[in-house]
Every structure is written in structure tokens, then in C-alpha cells.
Design a protein around this motif. Structure first.
Motif, PDB file in Angstrom:
ATOM      1  N   ALA A  17     -47.207 -16.936  46.549  1.00 39.19           N
ATOM      2  CA  ALA A  17     -46.020 -17.225  45.741  1.00 39.19           C
ATOM      3  C   ALA A  17     -44.885 -16.293  46.167  1.00 39.19           C
ATOM      4  O   ALA A  17     -45.110 -15.130  46.510  1.00 39.19           O
ATOM      5  N   ALA A  18     -43.699 -16.808  46.154  1.00 42.94           N
ATOM      6  CA  ALA A  18     -42.536 -16.007  46.524  1.00 42.94           C
ATOM      7  C   ALA A  18     -42.392 -14.844  45.543  1.00 42.94           C
ATOM      8  O   ALA A  18     -42.563 -15.015  44.333  1.00 42.94           O
ATOM      9  N   ARG A  19     -42.111 -13.665  46.063  1.00 45.61           N
ATOM     10  CA  ARG A  19     -41.942 -12.479  45.234  1.00 45.61           C
ATOM     11  C   ARG A  19     -40.662 -12.605  44.436  1.00 45.61           C
ATOM     12  O   ARG A  19     -39.608 -12.909  44.973  1.00 45.61           O
ATOM     13  N   LYS A  20     -40.809 -12.386  43.147  1.00 45.87           N
ATOM     14  CA  LYS A  20     -39.638 -12.436  42.280  1.00 45.87           C
ATOM     15  C   LYS A  20     -38.867 -11.129  42.460  1.00 45.87           C
ATOM     16  O   LYS A  20     -39.444 -10.051  42.347  1.00 45.87           O
ATOM     17  N   PRO A  21     -37.573 -11.199  42.744  1.00 43.95           N
ATOM     18  CA  PRO A  21     -36.800  -9.961  42.915  1.00 43.95           C
ATOM     19  C   PRO A  21     -36.809  -9.124  41.634  1.00 43.95           C
ATOM     20  O   PRO A  21     -36.780  -9.660  40.528  1.00 43.95           O
ATOM     21  N   SER A  22     -36.859  -7.808  41.802  1.00 46.65           N
ATOM     22  CA  SER A  22     -36.821  -6.913  40.644  1.00 46.65           C
ATOM     23  C   SER A  22     -35.448  -7.007  39.982  1.00 46.65           C
ATOM     24  O   SER A  22     -34.486  -7.511  40.565  1.00 46.65           O
ATOM     25  N   SER A  23     -35.371  -6.497  38.765  1.00 43.82           N
ATOM     26  CA  SER A  23     -34.084  -6.524  38.064  1.00 43.82           C
ATOM     27  C   SER A  23     -33.042  -5.713  38.822  1.00 43.82           C
ATOM     28  O   SER A  23     -31.870  -6.088  38.885  1.00 43.82           O
ATOM     29  N   THR A  24     -33.470  -4.601  39.437  1.00 42.55           N
ATOM     30  CA  THR A  24     -32.540  -3.782  40.220  1.00 42.55           C
ATOM     31  C   THR A  24     -32.007  -4.573  41.403  1.00 42.55           C
ATOM     32  O   THR A  24     -30.806  -4.547  41.692  1.00 42.55           O
ATOM     33  N   GLU A  25     -32.882  -5.292  42.075  1.00 45.50           N
ATOM     34  CA  GLU A  25     -32.454  -6.110  43.213  1.00 45.50           C
ATOM     35  C   GLU A  25     -31.534  -7.242  42.755  1.00 45.50           C
ATOM     36  O   GLU A  25     -30.560  -7.566  43.437  1.00 45.50           O
ATOM     37  N   ARG A  26     -31.823  -7.829  41.595  1.00 46.38           N
ATOM     38  CA  ARG A  26     -30.966  -8.907  41.090  1.00 46.38           C
ATOM     39  C   ARG A  26     -29.583  -8.376  40.709  1.00 46.38           C
ATOM     40  O   ARG A  26     -28.588  -9.070  40.865  1.00 46.38           O
ATOM     41  N   ILE A  27     -29.515  -7.132  40.211  1.00 46.83           N
ATOM     42  CA  ILE A  27     -28.215  -6.546  39.853  1.00 46.83           C
ATOM     43  C   ILE A  27     -27.401  -6.211  41.097  1.00 46.83           C
ATOM     44  O   ILE A  27     -26.243  -6.586  41.215  1.00 46.83           O
ATOM     45  N   TRP A  28     -28.011  -5.490  42.040  1.00 41.51           N
ATOM     46  CA  TRP A  28     -27.271  -4.961  43.190  1.00 41.51           C
ATOM     47  C   TRP A  28     -27.251  -5.889  44.398  1.00 41.51           C
ATOM     48  O   TRP A  28     -26.407  -5.737  45.275  1.00 41.51           O
ATOM     49  N   GLY A  29     -28.209  -6.793  44.475  1.00 47.10           N
ATOM     50  CA  GLY A  29     -28.290  -7.695  45.623  1.00 47.10           C
ATOM     51  C   GLY A  29     -29.296  -7.180  46.639  1.00 47.10           C
ATOM     52  O   GLY A  29     -29.581  -5.976  46.731  1.00 47.10           O
ATOM     53  N   LYS A  30     -29.841  -8.100  47.410  1.00 52.33           N
ATOM     54  CA  LYS A  30     -30.900  -7.791  48.368  1.00 52.33           C
ATOM     55  C   LYS A  30     -30.440  -6.806  49.444  1.00 52.33           C
ATOM     56  O   LYS A  30     -31.176  -5.897  49.815  1.00 52.33           O
ATOM     57  N   ALA A  31     -29.234  -6.973  49.945  1.00 50.72           N
ATOM     58  CA  ALA A  31     -28.748  -6.105  51.028  1.00 50.72           C
ATOM     59  C   ALA A  31     -28.672  -4.644  50.576  1.00 50.72           C
ATOM     60  O   ALA A  31     -29.131  -3.740  51.279  1.00 50.72           O
ATOM     61  N   ILE A  32     -28.124  -4.404  49.399  1.00 51.48           N
ATOM     62  CA  ILE A  32     -28.017  -3.032  48.866  1.00 51.48           C
ATOM     63  C   ILE A  32     -29.411  -2.499  48.558  1.00 51.48           C
ATOM     64  O   ILE A  32     -29.764  -1.379  48.924  1.00 51.48           O
ATOM     65  N   TYR A  33     -30.224  -3.303  47.903  1.00 53.32           N
ATOM     66  CA  TYR A  33     -31.566  -2.899  47.494  1.00 53.32           C
ATOM     67  C   TYR A  33     -32.430  -2.533  48.699  1.00 53.32           C
ATOM     68  O   TYR A  33     -33.281  -1.652  48.616  1.00 53.32           O
ATOM     69  N   SER A  34     -32.209  -3.188  49.823  1.00 51.94           N
ATOM     70  CA  SER A  34     -33.028  -2.946  51.015  1.00 51.94           C
ATOM     71  C   SER A  34     -32.859  -1.536  51.571  1.00 51.94           C
ATOM     72  O   SER A  34     -33.679  -1.066  52.344  1.00 51.94           O
ATOM     73  N   HIS A  35     -31.822  -0.833  51.158  1.00 52.11           N
ATOM     74  CA  HIS A  35     -31.603   0.549  51.613  1.00 52.11           C
ATOM     75  C   HIS A  35     -32.313   1.564  50.727  1.00 52.11           C
ATOM     76  O   HIS A  35     -32.217   2.765  50.961  1.00 52.11           O
ATOM     77  N   GLY A  36     -32.997   1.093  49.697  1.00 52.79           N
ATOM     78  CA  GLY A  36     -33.769   1.958  48.821  1.00 52.79           C
ATOM     79  C   GLY A  36     -33.025   2.288  47.541  1.00 52.79           C
ATOM     80  O   GLY A  36     -31.854   1.951  47.374  1.00 52.79           O
ATOM     81  N   TYR A  37     -33.733   2.945  46.645  1.00 55.00           N
ATOM     82  CA  TYR A  37     -33.137   3.357  45.382  1.00 55.00           C
ATOM     83  C   TYR A  37     -33.889   4.586  44.892  1.00 55.00           C
ATOM     84  O   TYR A  37     -35.012   4.855  45.313  1.00 55.00           O
ATOM     85  N   ALA A  38     -33.277   5.330  44.024  1.00 56.90           N
ATOM     86  CA  ALA A  38     -33.889   6.527  43.444  1.00 56.90           C
ATOM     87  C   ALA A  38     -34.344   6.218  42.027  1.00 56.90           C
ATOM     88  O   ALA A  38     -33.626   5.579  41.267  1.00 56.90           O
ATOM     89  N   GLY A  39     -35.536   6.681  41.697  1.00 63.77           N
ATOM     90  CA  GLY A  39     -36.045   6.490  40.341  1.00 63.77           C
ATOM     91  C   GLY A  39     -35.512   7.590  39.434  1.00 63.77           C
ATOM     92  O   GLY A  39     -35.846   8.752  39.606  1.00 63.77           O
ATOM     93  N   ILE A  40     -34.647   7.209  38.520  1.00 65.72           N
ATOM     94  CA  ILE A  40     -34.061   8.173  37.586  1.00 65.72           C
ATOM     95  C   ILE A  40     -34.392   7.713  36.176  1.00 65.72           C
ATOM     96  O   ILE A  40     -33.878   6.695  35.713  1.00 65.72           O
ATOM     97  N   PRO A  41     -35.252   8.457  35.474  1.00 66.75           N
ATOM     98  CA  PRO A  41     -35.615   8.036  34.117  1.00 66.75           C
ATOM     99  C   PRO A  41     -34.414   8.035  33.179  1.00 66.75           C
ATOM    100  O   PRO A  41     -33.575   8.941  33.217  1.00 66.75           O
ATOM    101  N   SER A  42     -34.349   7.038  32.331  1.00 67.40           N
ATOM    102  CA  SER A  42     -33.256   6.953  31.366  1.00 67.40           C
ATOM    103  C   SER A  42     -33.220   8.171  30.450  1.00 67.40           C
ATOM    104  O   SER A  42     -32.141   8.620  30.054  1.00 67.40           O
ATOM    105  N   ILE A  43     -34.387   8.708  30.112  1.00 66.35           N
ATOM    106  CA  ILE A  43     -34.412   9.893  29.248  1.00 66.35           C
ATOM    107  C   ILE A  43     -33.664  11.045  29.909  1.00 66.35           C
ATOM    108  O   ILE A  43     -32.924  11.768  29.249  1.00 66.35           O
TER     109      ILE A  43
END
Length: 160
Positions: A17-43
Motif C-alpha cells: 500500500a502506498a505510504r500515507k504522508p505524515s502530517s509534517t510532510e503534508r504541511i511542508w511538502g515532500k521536497a522540504i520534508y525530504s531534507h529532514g526535520y528535527a524532533g522538538i517536543p511541544s512541551i
């Protein structure tokens, strides 16, 4: 001797099954998301003031988190690189890291090259993690109170 050829049965496997894009990828787009992201807890973000972390220190923490990809491999960016990313002097980075260390959020570990020369520090964020984890019960209680208050507002008065 007669050679009899038989055709092998071809089994067609279903495509995954096709991988459903994460919410972060849906917000920023695949091209931006492909460069990585940092995990920053909301707390961490929401408790910045409670933790006594100023904006420069928070920026440094976020930069360090961007370098931290594996739990077992702590970040080790050079102060020069951090200063370049944030557009401040190396001294500003050094002073703020010292303050974060004094507050117990960061621990620096000096690192040497194979030739014995000093290299960039390794930054341990265990103190920061422990302090944010210690805040979680407060945030959970606040979240529960908000949920109860919302439910009370949505429940008609005669049904209480």
C-alpha cells in the motif's frame, strides 16, 4: 530422450500500500520534508519560560536537535557552524552554551581527532530531557483540566 518443458507458475504479489504522508510532510511538502526535520517536543516549546531558556538558548537547542539523528550518537556541531546558522558570533554561542550547561540542560564533552587535536564538542542533552520529562505530569494535568472544562461546557445544565 524427449525433453518436456513445463512453464513455471508466476505468482503475482500484491504491491505494498502506498505510504500515507505524515502530517509534517503534508504541511511542508515532500521536497522540504525530504531534507529532514528535527524532533522538538511541544512541551519544550511551551515550557521555554518555565525552564528559564532565553530565545538565543532555545535557538541553540533547536540547532543541536537538528544535528541529533540517533539516540546513541549525540550531536557534535562546531561552534563556528552554529554561529553561522544563527548569524551570531562564536562567543555568543559559547556564552549561551555555558549558561545552558550551568543550568544543567547541556553537558559538553571535549573530543579529539585521531591525531590528538581538539575537535568540536559532543553535546549531551540528558539534563534538558530529564527536566522536560519532569514537566510532563504538569502538562498532563493541565490537559485533563482543559478536557474536563470543555466537557462541562458542552453538557447541558440539567444533565449534570
Amino acid at each position: 530422450m524427449s525433453a518436456k518443458t513445463t512453464e513455471a507458475e508466476v505468482i503475482v504479489f500484491p504491491k505494498p500500500a502506498a505510504r500515507k504522508p505524515s502530517s509534517t510532510e503534508r504541511i511542508w511538502g515532500k521536497a522540504i520534508y525530504s531534507h529532514g526535520y528535527a524532533g522538538i517536543p511541544s512541551i519544550l516549546i511551551q515550557a521555554q519560560r518555565r525552564l528559564g531558556i532565553n530565545s538565543m538558548q532555545m535557538n541553540i537547542i533547536i540547532q543541536l536537535l537538528d544535528y541529533w539523528h540517533e539516540p546513541s550518537r549525540k550531536p557534535f556541531p562546531a561552534k563556528k557552524e552554529l554561529a553561522k546558522r544563527i548569524d551570531v558570533t562564536e562567543k555568543t554561542i559559547q556564552n549561551n552554551i555555558r549558561a545552558l550547561e550551568k543550568a544543567g540542560y547541556i553537558q559538553r564533552e571535549m573530543r579529539k581527532t585521531a591525531a590528538g587535536d581538539w575537535n568540536s564538542n559532543i553535546y549531551h542533552l540528558d539534563g534538558l530531557i530529564a527536566k522536560v520529562q519532569a514537566l510532563e505530569p504538569e502538562f498532563a494535568a493541565e490537559k485533563k483540566q482543559r478536557k474536563e472544562a470543555k466537557a462541562a461546557l458542552q453538557t447541558p445544565k440539567g444533565l449534570k
